[in-house]
Design an enzyme around this catalytic site. Structure first.
Site, short mmCIF file in Angstrom:
data_model
loop_
_atom_site.label_atom_id
_atom_site.label_comp_id
_atom_site.label_asym_id
_atom_site.label_seq_id
_atom_site.Cartn_x
_atom_site.Cartn_y
_atom_site.Cartn_z
N GLU A 90 -12.55 -98.07 -28.27
CA GLU A 90 -12.92 -98.36 -26.88
C GLU A 90 -12.97 -99.86 -26.64
O GLU A 90 -12.57 -100.35 -25.58
CB GLU A 90 -14.25 -97.72 -26.50
CG GLU A 90 -14.58 -98.00 -25.05
CD GLU A 90 -15.46 -96.97 -24.37
OE1 GLU A 90 -15.75 -97.18 -23.18
OE2 GLU A 90 -15.84 -95.99 -25.02
N SER A 91 -13.43 -100.61 -27.62
CA SER A 91 -13.49 -102.07 -27.47
C SER A 91 -12.10 -102.66 -27.28
O SER A 91 -11.88 -103.45 -26.37
CB SER A 91 -14.18 -102.70 -28.69
OG SER A 91 -15.52 -102.30 -28.77
#
Length: 141
Positions: free
Chosen positions: A63-64
Protein backbone atom coordinates in the site's frame (compact mmCIF):
# COMPACT_ATOMS: atom_id res chain seq x y z
CA UNK A 1 16.89 22.70 -14.09
CA UNK A 2 16.53 18.92 -14.22
CA UNK A 3 16.70 16.96 -10.95
CA UNK A 4 18.74 13.73 -10.97
CA UNK A 5 17.23 10.34 -10.24
CA UNK A 6 19.30 10.11 -7.04
CA UNK A 7 18.08 13.52 -5.84
CA UNK A 8 14.48 12.58 -6.57
CA UNK A 9 14.85 9.30 -4.63
CA UNK A 10 16.39 11.19 -1.68
CA UNK A 11 13.52 13.68 -1.72
CA UNK A 12 10.93 10.88 -1.89
CA UNK A 13 12.50 9.03 1.04
CA UNK A 14 12.76 12.22 3.08
CA UNK A 15 8.96 12.57 2.76
CA UNK A 16 8.62 9.29 4.71
CA UNK A 17 10.07 10.71 7.92
CA UNK A 18 7.85 10.08 10.97
CA UNK A 19 5.50 7.79 9.00
CA UNK A 20 4.75 4.07 8.90
CA UNK A 21 7.22 3.84 6.02
CA UNK A 22 10.00 5.02 8.33
CA UNK A 23 8.84 2.68 11.12
CA UNK A 24 9.04 -0.32 8.77
CA UNK A 25 12.26 0.95 7.10
CA UNK A 26 10.56 1.09 3.70
CA UNK A 27 12.75 2.83 1.15
CA UNK A 28 11.89 3.93 -2.39
CA UNK A 29 14.72 2.50 -4.52
CA UNK A 30 13.72 2.99 -8.16
CA UNK A 31 11.15 4.47 -10.50
CA UNK A 32 10.37 4.68 -14.19
CA UNK A 33 7.77 6.65 -16.08
CA UNK A 34 5.15 4.03 -15.11
CA UNK A 35 6.46 2.16 -12.05
CA UNK A 36 7.76 2.69 -8.54
CA UNK A 37 9.82 0.19 -6.52
CA UNK A 38 10.42 0.10 -2.78
CA UNK A 39 12.16 -2.33 -0.45
CA UNK A 40 11.73 -3.36 3.16
CA UNK A 41 14.15 -5.35 5.31
CA UNK A 42 12.84 -8.63 6.71
CA UNK A 43 13.84 -8.65 10.37
CA UNK A 44 12.14 -9.72 13.61
CA UNK A 45 10.52 -6.26 13.62
CA UNK A 46 8.18 -7.39 10.79
CA UNK A 47 7.79 -11.07 11.76
CA UNK A 48 4.65 -12.89 12.73
CA UNK A 49 5.04 -15.02 15.88
CA UNK A 50 6.51 -18.04 14.05
CA UNK A 51 9.46 -16.07 12.64
CA UNK A 52 8.48 -15.23 9.05
CA UNK A 53 7.42 -12.01 7.35
CA UNK A 54 3.98 -10.90 8.54
CA UNK A 55 1.38 -10.57 5.78
CA UNK A 56 0.24 -7.28 7.28
CA UNK A 57 3.75 -5.86 6.92
CA UNK A 58 3.78 -7.04 3.30
CA UNK A 59 0.41 -5.36 2.71
CA UNK A 60 1.73 -2.17 4.35
CA UNK A 61 4.72 -2.23 1.98
CA UNK A 62 2.41 -2.75 -1.01
CA UNK A 63 0.00 0.00 0.00
CA UNK A 64 2.87 2.37 0.73
CA UNK A 65 4.53 1.91 -2.67
CA UNK A 66 1.21 1.95 -4.55
CA UNK A 67 -0.12 5.04 -2.81
CA UNK A 68 3.23 6.76 -3.23
CA UNK A 69 3.17 5.93 -6.96
CA UNK A 70 -0.28 7.48 -7.32
CA UNK A 71 0.92 10.46 -5.29
CA UNK A 72 4.03 11.24 -7.33
CA UNK A 73 2.16 10.95 -10.63
CA UNK A 74 -0.51 13.43 -9.41
CA UNK A 75 -0.57 17.22 -9.26
CA UNK A 76 -0.40 17.44 -5.45
CA UNK A 77 -0.90 21.20 -5.48
CA UNK A 78 -4.52 20.60 -6.50
CA UNK A 79 -5.26 16.98 -5.48
CA UNK A 80 -4.62 14.46 -2.72
CA UNK A 81 -4.52 10.66 -2.96
CA UNK A 82 -6.01 8.03 -0.63
CA UNK A 83 -5.97 4.26 -0.79
CA UNK A 84 -9.50 2.85 -0.91
CA UNK A 85 -8.97 -0.91 -1.18
CA UNK A 86 -6.09 -3.37 -1.07
CA UNK A 87 -5.97 -7.10 -1.66
CA UNK A 88 -2.98 -9.34 -1.06
CA UNK A 89 -2.33 -12.95 -1.97
CA UNK A 90 0.70 -14.28 -0.11
CA UNK A 91 2.52 -17.05 -1.95
CA UNK A 92 5.86 -17.56 -0.20
CA UNK A 93 7.34 -17.09 3.27
CA UNK A 94 10.44 -14.96 3.83
CA UNK A 95 12.71 -15.05 6.90
CA UNK A 96 15.54 -12.65 6.06
CA UNK A 97 16.96 -10.21 3.55
CA UNK A 98 14.79 -7.71 1.74
CA UNK A 99 11.45 -7.82 -0.03
CA UNK A 100 10.88 -5.54 -3.00
CA UNK A 101 7.51 -4.18 -4.08
CA UNK A 102 7.08 -2.86 -7.62
CA UNK A 103 3.89 -0.93 -8.32
CA UNK A 104 2.64 -0.51 -11.86
CA UNK A 105 -0.58 1.04 -13.09
CA UNK A 106 -3.34 -1.11 -14.55
CA UNK A 107 -5.62 1.94 -14.76
CA UNK A 108 -4.68 5.58 -14.34
CA UNK A 109 -7.94 7.54 -14.42
CA UNK A 110 -8.58 11.13 -13.37
CA UNK A 111 -10.38 10.02 -10.20
CA UNK A 112 -9.46 6.39 -9.57
CA UNK A 113 -6.33 4.39 -10.13
CA UNK A 114 -5.69 0.63 -9.99
CA UNK A 115 -2.20 -0.65 -9.33
CA UNK A 116 -0.66 -4.10 -9.57
CA UNK A 117 2.03 -4.60 -6.94
CA UNK A 118 4.38 -7.56 -7.13
CA UNK A 119 6.40 -8.34 -4.02
CA UNK A 120 9.55 -10.42 -4.54
CA UNK A 121 12.45 -11.52 -2.36
CA UNK A 122 16.14 -10.89 -3.01
CA UNK A 123 16.31 -13.94 -5.29
CA UNK A 124 13.36 -12.65 -7.36
CA UNK A 125 10.93 -15.28 -6.03
CA UNK A 126 7.34 -14.05 -6.05
CA UNK A 127 6.24 -13.50 -2.43
CA UNK A 128 2.88 -11.71 -2.83
CA UNK A 129 0.62 -10.28 -5.49
CA UNK A 130 -1.35 -7.22 -4.41
CA UNK A 131 -3.88 -4.89 -5.99
CA UNK A 132 -4.47 -1.38 -4.73
CA UNK A 133 -7.24 1.05 -5.66
CA UNK A 134 -6.60 4.71 -4.97
CA UNK A 135 -8.74 7.79 -5.35
CA UNK A 136 -7.61 11.28 -6.30
CA UNK A 137 -9.73 14.06 -4.82
CA UNK A 138 -9.50 17.84 -5.17
CA UNK A 139 -8.11 19.80 -2.26
CA UNK A 140 -10.51 22.30 -0.75
CA UNK A 141 -9.61 25.84 -1.71
Amino acid sequence: MQISKEELLQKANAASKDTLMETLNIEIVDFTEDTLTARMPVTPKVYQPDGVLHGGATAALAESVGSFASHIFTNTDEFFVRGIEITANHLKSVKEGYVYAKASFLHRGRTTQLLDIRVIDGEENLVSICRLSTITLPKKK
